[in-house]
Design an enzyme around this catalytic site. Structure first.
Site, PDB file in Angstrom:
ATOM      1  N   GLU A 106     -62.841 -21.412  55.733  1.00 61.20           N
ATOM      2  CA  GLU A 106     -63.092 -22.427  54.576  1.00 61.20           C
ATOM      3  C   GLU A 106     -62.036 -23.602  55.013  1.00 61.20           C
ATOM      4  OE1 GLU A 106     -63.244 -20.476  50.943  1.00 61.20           O
ATOM      5  OE2 GLU A 106     -64.815 -19.163  51.531  1.00 61.20           O
ATOM      6  N   GLU A 121     -71.774 -13.446  54.803  1.00 60.97           N
ATOM      7  CA  GLU A 121     -71.421 -13.014  53.331  1.00 60.97           C
ATOM      8  C   GLU A 121     -72.525 -13.620  52.607  1.00 60.97           C
ATOM      9  OE1 GLU A 121     -67.745 -14.973  51.817  1.00 60.97           O
ATOM     10  OE2 GLU A 121     -66.593 -14.807  53.651  1.00 60.97           O
ATOM     11  N   ASN A 125     -65.291 -19.270  59.911  1.00 64.52           N
ATOM     12  CA  ASN A 125     -66.092 -18.945  58.773  1.00 64.52           C
ATOM     13  C   ASN A 125     -65.936 -20.037  57.736  1.00 64.52           C
ATOM     14  OD1 ASN A 125     -67.849 -16.799  57.906  1.00 64.52           O
ATOM     15  ND2 ASN A 125     -66.112 -16.497  56.363  1.00 64.52           N
ATOM     16  N   ASP A 156     -75.564 -13.720  50.182  1.00 60.41           N
ATOM     17  CA  ASP A 156     -75.986 -13.281  48.989  1.00 60.41           C
ATOM     18  C   ASP A 156     -76.788 -14.552  48.389  1.00 60.41           C
ATOM     19  OD1 ASP A 156     -73.988 -14.891  48.006  1.00 60.41           O
ATOM     20  OD2 ASP A 156     -72.703 -13.233  47.164  1.00 60.41           O
ATOM     21  N   HIS A 216     -73.746 -18.109  51.061  1.00 63.96           N
ATOM     22  CA  HIS A 216     -73.916 -17.708  49.744  1.00 63.96           C
ATOM     23  C   HIS A 216     -74.842 -18.682  49.021  1.00 63.96           C
ATOM     24  CE1 HIS A 216     -70.426 -15.048  49.600  1.00 63.96           C
ATOM     25  NE2 HIS A 216     -69.608 -15.904  50.217  1.00 63.96           N
TER      26      HIS A 216
HETATM   27  O1  G3I Z   1     -56.845  -6.796  42.146  1.00 63.50           O
HETATM   28  C1  G3I Z   1     -56.844  -7.469  40.578  1.00 63.50           C
HETATM   29  C2  G3I Z   1     -56.630  -6.580  39.547  1.00 63.50           C
HETATM   30  O2  G3I Z   1     -55.231  -6.128  39.728  1.00 63.50           O
HETATM   31  C3  G3I Z   1     -56.518  -7.584  38.308  1.00 63.50           C
HETATM   32  O3  G3I Z   1     -56.854  -6.556  37.129  1.00 63.50           O
HETATM   33  C4  G3I Z   1     -57.776  -8.208  38.238  1.00 63.50           C
HETATM   34  C5  G3I Z   1     -57.886  -9.256  37.049  1.00 63.50           C
HETATM   35  O4  G3I Z   1     -58.568 -10.423  37.359  1.00 63.50           O
HETATM   36  O5  G3I Z   1     -57.950  -9.113  39.394  1.00 63.50           O
HETATM   37  C6  G3I Z   1     -57.769  -8.575  40.497  1.00 63.50           C
HETATM   38  O6  G3I Z   1     -58.184  -9.289  41.845  1.00 63.50           O
HETATM   39  C7  G3I Z   1     -59.173 -10.015  41.957  1.00 63.50           C
HETATM   40  C8  G3I Z   1     -59.689  -9.595  43.211  1.00 63.50           C
HETATM   41  O7  G3I Z   1     -60.855 -10.200  43.621  1.00 63.50           O
HETATM   42  C9  G3I Z   1     -60.265  -8.395  43.529  1.00 63.50           C
HETATM   43  O8  G3I Z   1     -61.183  -7.699  42.747  1.00 63.50           O
HETATM   44  C10 G3I Z   1     -59.210 -11.577  41.752  1.00 63.50           C
HETATM   45  O9  G3I Z   1     -59.000 -11.854  40.322  1.00 63.50           O
HETATM   46  C11 G3I Z   1     -60.478 -12.164  42.055  1.00 63.50           C
HETATM   47  O10 G3I Z   1     -60.139 -13.791  42.168  1.00 63.50           O
HETATM   48  C12 G3I Z   1     -60.768 -11.648  43.548  1.00 63.50           C
HETATM   49  O11 G3I Z   1     -61.941 -12.309  43.694  1.00 63.50           O
HETATM   50  C13 G3I Z   1     -62.440 -12.384  45.172  1.00 63.50           C
HETATM   51  C14 G3I Z   1     -62.706 -13.997  45.683  1.00 63.50           C
HETATM   52  O12 G3I Z   1     -63.057 -13.667  46.863  1.00 63.50           O
HETATM   53  C15 G3I Z   1     -61.195 -14.554  45.492  1.00 63.50           C
HETATM   54  O13 G3I Z   1     -61.384 -15.624  45.928  1.00 63.50           O
HETATM   55  C16 G3I Z   1     -63.843 -11.668  45.320  1.00 63.50           C
HETATM   56  O14 G3I Z   1     -63.378 -10.382  44.917  1.00 63.50           O
HETATM   57  C17 G3I Z   1     -64.189 -11.757  46.851  1.00 63.50           C
HETATM   58  O15 G3I Z   1     -65.679 -11.376  46.629  1.00 63.50           O
HETATM   59  C18 G3I Z   1     -64.125 -13.203  47.235  1.00 63.50           C
HETATM   60  O16 G3I Z   1     -64.826 -13.388  48.500  1.00 63.50           O
HETATM   61  C19 G3I Z   1     -64.851 -14.697  48.985  1.00 63.50           C
HETATM   62  C20 G3I Z   1     -64.706 -14.372  50.317  1.00 63.50           C
HETATM   63  O17 G3I Z   1     -63.154 -14.081  50.668  1.00 63.50           O
HETATM   64  C21 G3I Z   1     -64.621 -15.736  51.150  1.00 63.50           C
HETATM   65  N1  G3I Z   1     -65.841 -16.790  50.765  1.00 63.50           N
HETATM   66  C22 G3I Z   1     -66.280 -16.703  49.441  1.00 63.50           C
HETATM   67  C23 G3I Z   1     -66.150 -15.366  48.685  1.00 63.50           C
HETATM   68  C24 G3I Z   1     -66.748 -15.544  47.320  1.00 63.50           C
HETATM   69  O18 G3I Z   1     -65.843 -16.138  46.593  1.00 63.50           O
END
Ligand code: G3I
Length: 455
Positions: free
Chosen positions: A157, A263, A199, A265, A235
Site C-alpha cells: 500500500e 485479499e 501488494n 472479499d 477488497h
Molecule cells: O490484538 C489486539 C487485541 O489485543 C485488542 O484487544 C483489540 C482491540 O481493538 O485489537 C487487536 O488488534 C487488532 C488486530 O486487527 C488483530 O485483531 C487491531 O485493533 C485491528 O486494527 C487489526 O486490524 C487488522 C487490520 O489489517 C489493521 O490495519 C485486520 O485484522 C486485518 O484484517 C487488516 O488487514 C489488512 C491487510 O493487512 C492489508 N490490506 C487491508 C487489510 C484490511 O484492512
C-alpha cells in the site's frame, strides 16, 4: 448356450457397471476450493489468524478448503519487531508450521507497510538510520522464514488512491522514492527463493493508482530491481467487480510478473439477503473467471475464512458478509460459484456447510456468571431433508447440563446432536430448533462453535 452367453454378458455388464461406479469418483470434479484450484494450476488461499485456530470449525474449514495461508496480522512489523532489533515470530511460526504440516503454500504479509508499524520506527528521522532499520527488519524476518514462505508482500500500500502519487509514510518522507526498491533488494538477499510481490488495494481495475504501480513495475523490470509479482488485494463492494480486471491483470503479466489476488472479499450492506448473496456469488465467479483467463494469475486468496471474523464490519460499520462462509461456517452461494468457476463441483447434499442441504444458526438466549442457555436453529436448504446432525465444540471448562428437543452424544468437548424424532424431517426452507444449558464453572461463557449437516 444362448442362456449361458446372456449370463456371461450379464456378468460382464455388471462388472462394467461396478468398474464405472468405482471409476467415477476418481474422475469426478474436485470438491474443495484448493483441489479445484490445484487442478487448474492455481492455489486458493485464505488469511488466517492464530487467535482463532483453537476453534475447531475454523481450523477444519481452513484445512479442508484452502491450500495457501496468509497470516492476517502475525507477520506485521508491530508484532515481529515491537522494539528495535528485538524479534518475536512465535504466532507466525505456529501458523507457518500448521500450513507446512498440511502442504499449504505460505504468503508472508508484510515486510514494509505504513500501518501496524511500531512507534519507534515512525519516530526515526535520519535517512541512514531508517534505511538500516528497514534493511535489518527485512533481513531478520525474511531470513527467519526463508525456505518456508513462498511469496512475500514486500511492500504494501505505497500509493495513494485517486492520483497514484506516493502515499505519505515515514519511509516515503525519510528515505524517499527509493525505499521500495531498497526493500525488494533486501528481501531478495534474505530469501532468494521466495517470490517477491508489491501488494495494494484499489489496483484491481485500470485507474490512476494501478497505472502508477504499472509504471513502477515496468521501471523495476527494466532496471533489474528484483520483483516477481503484483498483488491485487481485491477488497470489493457488491456488484462492483471492475469490468477491466482481466485486462488489468493481463497488462501486469505482460511485464513479466505473476499476478496474485491477495485479499479478496466482497462486502455488502448487512443483513445479507438472498438477492444480495446471489449478486455476490456472481461477483466471486467473475473474479475467479478473470484470474483463470490470465495464465500468470496463479494465486487467489480470500481475506478470511468466515464472515464471523472478517475485518469489514469493524472498518465499515453496517457492511460485512463479504466472505465465502457465513458466521456459522455454512457455505454461501458465493462458495458454490467460486468452486464451479474453478471447475469444481459443490459437494453432495449433506456435506458439512452445504447450503443445498441444511444450515444452522446459534443464539445465546441467556447467561449468568457460570453458565448460559443456547439455542440452535436448523434450516433445510432448497430441498427437504429427512434428518440432520449438529456438531457443537464447547470452549474450555464448558459442559452441557441439559439439552431439549435434541438427542446428544458427547466426546470430550465435542457434542453431536441429532433430532428426537418428531423434529427430524424438514420441508425445504423450514426449521427446527433445540436448546441447551451449559455449565461454565470457570466463568468462560464464550459461544461454542456450531456446524451442521445431513444426515
Ligand atoms: O490484538 C489486539 C487485541 O489485543 C485488542 O484487544 C483489540 C482491540 O481493538 O485489537 C487487536 O488488534 C487488532 C488486530 O486487527 C488483530 O485483531 C487491531 O485493533 C485491528 O486494527 C487489526 O486490524 C487488522 C487490520 O489489517 C489493521 O490495519 C485486520 O485484522 C486485518 O484484517 C487488516 O488487514 C489488512 C491487510 O493487512 C492489508 N490490506 C487491508 C487489510 C484490511 O484492512
Amino acid at each position: 448356450m444362448r442362456r449361458a452367453f446372456t449370463a456371461v454378458l450379464g456378468a460382464a455388464s455388471l462388472l462394467l457397471a461396478m468398474l464405472v461406479a468405482v471409476a467415477l469418483p476418481a474422475s469426478a470434479a474436485p470438491g474443495t476450493l484448493g483441489e479445484a484450484a490445484a487442478a487448474k494450476g492455481r492455489v486458493f488461499g485464505t488469511a488466517a489468524a492464530q487467535g482463532h485456530m483453537g476453534e475447531s470449525a475454523y481450523a477444519t474449514t481452513l484445512d479442508r478448503e484452502f491450500n495457501q495461508l496468509t497470516p492476517e496480522n502475525e507477520m506485521k512489523w508491530e508484532t515481529t519487531e515491537p522494539s528495535r532489533d528485538s524479534f518475536n515470530f512465535s504466532a507466525a511460526d505456529q501458523l507457518v508450521s500448521h500450513a507446512q504440516a498440511r502442504s499449504m503454500a505460505v504468503r508472508g504479509h508484510t515486510l514494509v507497510w505504513h500501518s501496524q508499524l511500531p512507534g519507534w520506527v515512525s519516530g526515526i528521522s535520519s535517512r541512514d538510520d531508517l534505511l538500516g532499520v528497514m534493511r535489518n527488519h527485512i533481513a531478520k524476518e525474511a531470513g527467519h522464514f526463508a525456505g518456508k514462505v513462498d511469496y512475500w508482500d514486500v511492500v504494501n500500500e505505497a500509493f495513494q488512491d485517486g492520483s497514484g502519487a506516493r502515499r505519505d509514510s515515514v519511509f516515503q518522507r525519510v528515505i524517499g522514492d527509493g525505499y521500495i526498491e531498497e526493500a525488494f533488494r533486501a528481501a531478495r538477499q534474505a530469501d532468494p527463493n521466495a517470490k517477491l510481490c508489491y501488494n495494494d488495494y484499489n489496483i484491481d481495475g485500470q485507474n490512476a493508482k494501478s497505472n502508477a504501480v504499472y509504471t513502477m513495475v515496468q521501471d523495476f523490470k527494466a532496471r533489474g530491481v528484483p520483483i516477481d509479482c503484483v498483488g491485487l488485494q481485491a477488497h470489493l463492494t457488491l456488484g462492483n467487480v471492475p469490468s477491466d480486471m482481466q485486462a488489468n491483470m493481463q497488462r501486469f503479466a505482460a511485464l513479466g510478473v505473476d499476478v496474485h489476488i491477495t485479499e479478496l472479499d466482497i462486502r455488502m450492506n448487512t443483513p445479507a439477503d438472498s438477492s444480495k448473496l446471489a449478486t455476490q456469488a456472481n461477483d466471486y465467479k467473475k473474479v475467479v473467471q478473470a484470474c483463470l483467463a490470465v495464465p500468470r494469475c496463479t494465486v487467489i486468496t480470500v481475506w478470511g475464512i468466515t464472515d464471523k471474523y472478517s475485518w469489514v464490519p469493524d472498518t465499515f460499520p453496517g457492511e460485512g458478509a463479504a466472505l465465502l462462509f457465513d458466521d456459522n461456517y455454512n457455505k454461501k452461494p458465493a462458495y458454490d460459484a467460486a468452486l464451479e468457476a474453478l471447475g469444481g463441483e459443490p459437494g453432495d447434499p449433506g456435506d458439512p456447510g452445504d447450503p443445498g442441504s441444511v444450515s444452522c444458526a446459534y443464539t445465546r438466549t441467556s447467561q449468568w456468571n457460570n453458565g448460559f442457555n443456547g439455542q440452535v436453529t436448523i434450516t433445510a436448504g432448497s430441498s427437504a431433508i429427512s434428518s440432520w446432525t449438529v456438531v457443537m465444540t464447547l470452549n474450555s471448562g464448558q459442559t452441557i447440563s441439559a439439552l431439549w428437543n435434541g438427542s446428544a452424544g458427547t466426546s470430550g468437548n465435542v457434542v453431536t446432536v441429532k433430532p428426537v424424532g418428531w423434529n427430524s424431517t424438514l420441508a425445504a426452507g423450514t426449521s427446527a430448533s433445540f436448546g441447551f444449558t451449559a455449565s461454565a464453572p470457570g466463568g468462560n461463557v464464550s459461544d461454542p462453535s456450531v456446524t451442521c449437516g445431513t444426515p
